[in-house]
Enzyme design. Structure first.
Site, mmCIF file in Angstrom:
data_model
loop_
_atom_site.group_PDB
_atom_site.id
_atom_site.type_symbol
_atom_site.label_atom_id
_atom_site.label_comp_id
_atom_site.label_asym_id
_atom_site.label_seq_id
_atom_site.Cartn_x
_atom_site.Cartn_y
_atom_site.Cartn_z
ATOM 1 N N CYS A 125 88.633 100.181 -75.456
ATOM 2 C CA CYS A 125 87.746 101.389 -76.095
ATOM 3 C C CYS A 125 86.313 100.322 -76.886
ATOM 4 O O CYS A 125 87.087 99.582 -77.800
ATOM 5 C CB CYS A 125 88.335 102.127 -76.951
ATOM 6 S SG CYS A 125 87.493 103.388 -77.656
ATOM 7 N N CYS A 141 88.161 101.925 -84.687
ATOM 8 C CA CYS A 141 89.119 102.567 -85.448
ATOM 9 C C CYS A 141 90.452 101.524 -85.768
ATOM 10 O O CYS A 141 90.920 101.096 -84.873
ATOM 11 C CB CYS A 141 89.756 103.438 -84.545
ATOM 12 S SG CYS A 141 88.464 104.877 -83.969
ATOM 13 N N CYS A 177 94.008 101.447 -84.443
ATOM 14 C CA CYS A 177 94.100 101.710 -82.966
ATOM 15 C C CYS A 177 94.335 100.405 -82.053
ATOM 16 O O CYS A 177 93.378 99.558 -81.915
ATOM 17 C CB CYS A 177 93.312 102.669 -82.302
ATOM 18 S SG CYS A 177 93.376 103.005 -80.730
ATOM 19 N N CYS A 206 99.098 116.763 -72.651
ATOM 20 C CA CYS A 206 97.711 116.368 -73.439
ATOM 21 C C CYS A 206 97.673 114.975 -72.667
ATOM 22 O O CYS A 206 98.360 114.173 -72.547
ATOM 23 C CB CYS A 206 97.938 116.295 -74.897
ATOM 24 S SG CYS A 206 96.279 115.691 -75.594
ATOM 25 N N CYS A 226 95.563 119.934 -72.462
ATOM 26 C CA CYS A 226 94.549 119.427 -73.648
ATOM 27 C C CYS A 226 94.238 118.097 -73.125
ATOM 28 O O CYS A 226 94.652 117.352 -72.359
ATOM 29 C CB CYS A 226 95.517 119.514 -74.767
ATOM 30 S SG CYS A 226 94.679 118.351 -76.261
ATOM 31 N N CYS A 258 92.231 121.300 -81.525
ATOM 32 C CA CYS A 258 93.253 120.347 -82.187
ATOM 33 C C CYS A 258 92.888 119.347 -83.145
ATOM 34 O O CYS A 258 92.106 118.616 -82.503
ATOM 35 C CB CYS A 258 94.093 120.059 -80.997
ATOM 36 S SG CYS A 258 95.234 118.816 -81.477
ATOM 37 N N ARG A 307 101.564 119.880 -86.354
ATOM 38 C CA ARG A 307 102.387 119.106 -85.504
ATOM 39 C C ARG A 307 102.671 117.853 -86.098
ATOM 40 O O ARG A 307 101.923 116.963 -86.572
ATOM 41 C CB ARG A 307 101.368 118.491 -84.245
ATOM 42 C CG ARG A 307 102.273 117.724 -83.244
ATOM 43 C CD ARG A 307 101.517 117.719 -81.833
ATOM 44 N NE ARG A 307 101.237 118.995 -81.428
ATOM 45 C CZ ARG A 307 99.732 119.227 -81.227
ATOM 46 N NH1 ARG A 307 98.977 118.290 -80.907
ATOM 47 N NH2 ARG A 307 99.632 120.452 -80.587
HETATM 48 S S1 SF4 Z 1 91.304 105.922 -81.520
HETATM 49 FE FE1 SF4 Z 1 91.311 104.079 -80.079
HETATM 50 S S2 SF4 Z 1 90.786 104.885 -78.268
HETATM 51 FE FE2 SF4 Z 1 90.330 106.659 -79.574
HETATM 52 S S3 SF4 Z 1 88.218 105.991 -80.185
HETATM 53 FE FE3 SF4 Z 1 89.217 104.890 -81.680
HETATM 54 S S4 SF4 Z 1 89.647 102.831 -80.870
HETATM 55 FE FE4 SF4 Z 1 88.984 104.134 -79.124
#
Ligand code: SF4
Length: 324
Positions: A51, A55, A58, A95, A127, A187, A259
């Site tokens: 990705c 974040c 993540c 999901c 989802c 959600c 949740r």
């Molecule tokens: S949480 Fe992870 S998968 Fe989702 S947008 Fe952020 S970096 Fe990408």
């Protein structure tokens, strides 16, 4: 439902003595919902890693070295086989997560629309969580049978830029608006343990409960600290902080499914029972939560038996009159 909460009102609830807070949340939970019922959802990563976003929590962000195996979009047949297995094990919501910054109008999206149709035909609530979404894409997903879309606000607007810099809080709210406009159930929740203050936690709840309509589901996640991510050394989230968050969410959004999400693998049954007592009424089942560990179906079935809980049936909201 009340959508004009002030931060002061929420802070007063959040800061109440813990047992008093749990008692109040349990009372409200009992008034609005069947407290013996827990929604059982299964989350499958249909496209993993790589990705472009940053974040900080993540492992799927391409820029962090977490040793995660990148996996292209799964085939529909594989996804449907997994959904059937989840359904047989008691899940009523399925999901699908794709590690995308945003949905693009391409062949992959067409495949996802096909998967949505397939899972919907199984009689499960479908989802997706796939990043940002335009109004038109939301409409296409709705037409394919999508029941809910997950897009977390993650934290407060003030703390957001310390966690994510590649898109803004307003981008998130725009996607939530597009989902709502399309008639898809919303959600949206967040994560605790990102280095936020108590004010940030209150600020996140304030964002959620002052949306034009409360999200139908609010996941409360405890940070799962993954080696290689910038937040790998953050302290472990305190169970009492989880309980406080869940109880406050329950009181200010009484009809919402709250949740108990990531972080459950590190909790004892007694700790999870406290969260249910405080108003949590939804879990993710299955031994993986996208890429991080989660208790397996068997373990959860035993816990349900012990605590006298039962899985909530699919599409129950359609049958509840007077909740808006
Ligand atoms: S949480 Fe992870 S998968 Fe989702 S947008 Fe952020 S970096 Fe990408």
């Amino acid at each position: 439902m009340k959508t004009d909460w002030s931060k002061e009102e929420i802070a007063e609830i959040y800061n109440a003595p813990l047992l008093e807070l749990i008692y109040k949340a349990a009372t409200i939970h009992h008034k609005y919902q069947d407290t013996a019922e827990v929604q059982v959802c299964t989350l499958l990563s249909i496209k993993t890693g790589g990705c472009p976003e940053d974040c900080a929590y993540c492992p799927q962000a391409a820029r962090y070295n977490t040793g995660l195996q990148v996996q292209a979009l799964m085939k529909k047949e594989e996804v449907l086989a997994y959904a059937k297995k989840a359904q047989e094990a008691g899940s009523t919501r399925f999901c699908m997560g794709a590690a995308w910054r945003e949905v693009r109008d391409n062949r992959d999206f067409d495949h996802v629309l096909d998967m949505v149709k397939g899972v919907n035909e199984l009689g499960m609530e479908v989802c997706c969580t796939m990043g940002m979404l335009t109004e038109d894409q939301a409409k296409k997903l709705y037409d394919a049978g999508l029941y809910a879309y997950n897009h977390n606000v993650d934290t407060s607007p003030e703390h957001y830029a310390d966690v994510i810099t590649t898109r803004t809080y307003n981008d998130r709210l725009r996607t939530l608006g597009n989902v709502r406009k399309a008639g898809i159930s919303v959600c949206s929740g967040g994560i605790i343990g990102l280095g936020e203050t108590h004010e940030d936690r209150i600020g996140m709840l304030y964002t959620l409960c002052t949306l034009p309509k409360h999200p139908e589901s609010v996941p409360i996640n405890a940070l799962v600290r993954v080696k290689g991510t910038p937040l790998q050394d953050n302290p472990q989230t305190d169970i009492w902080d989880m309980v406080r968050m869940i109880a406050t969410a329950r009181i200010i959004m009484p009809a919402t499914m709250v949740r108990l999400s990531a972080g459950r693998a590190e909790m004892s049954i007694a700790e999870q029972a406290l969260c249910f007592m405080a108003g949590a009424n939804s879990i993710f089942a299955g031994d993986k939560l996208l890429t991080t560990p989660n208790p397996g179906f068997e373990e959860d079935n035993l816990m349900f038996k012990l605590l006298g809980l039962k899985p909530r049936e699919a599409f129950k909201d359609e049958k509840v009159i007077g909740i808006s």
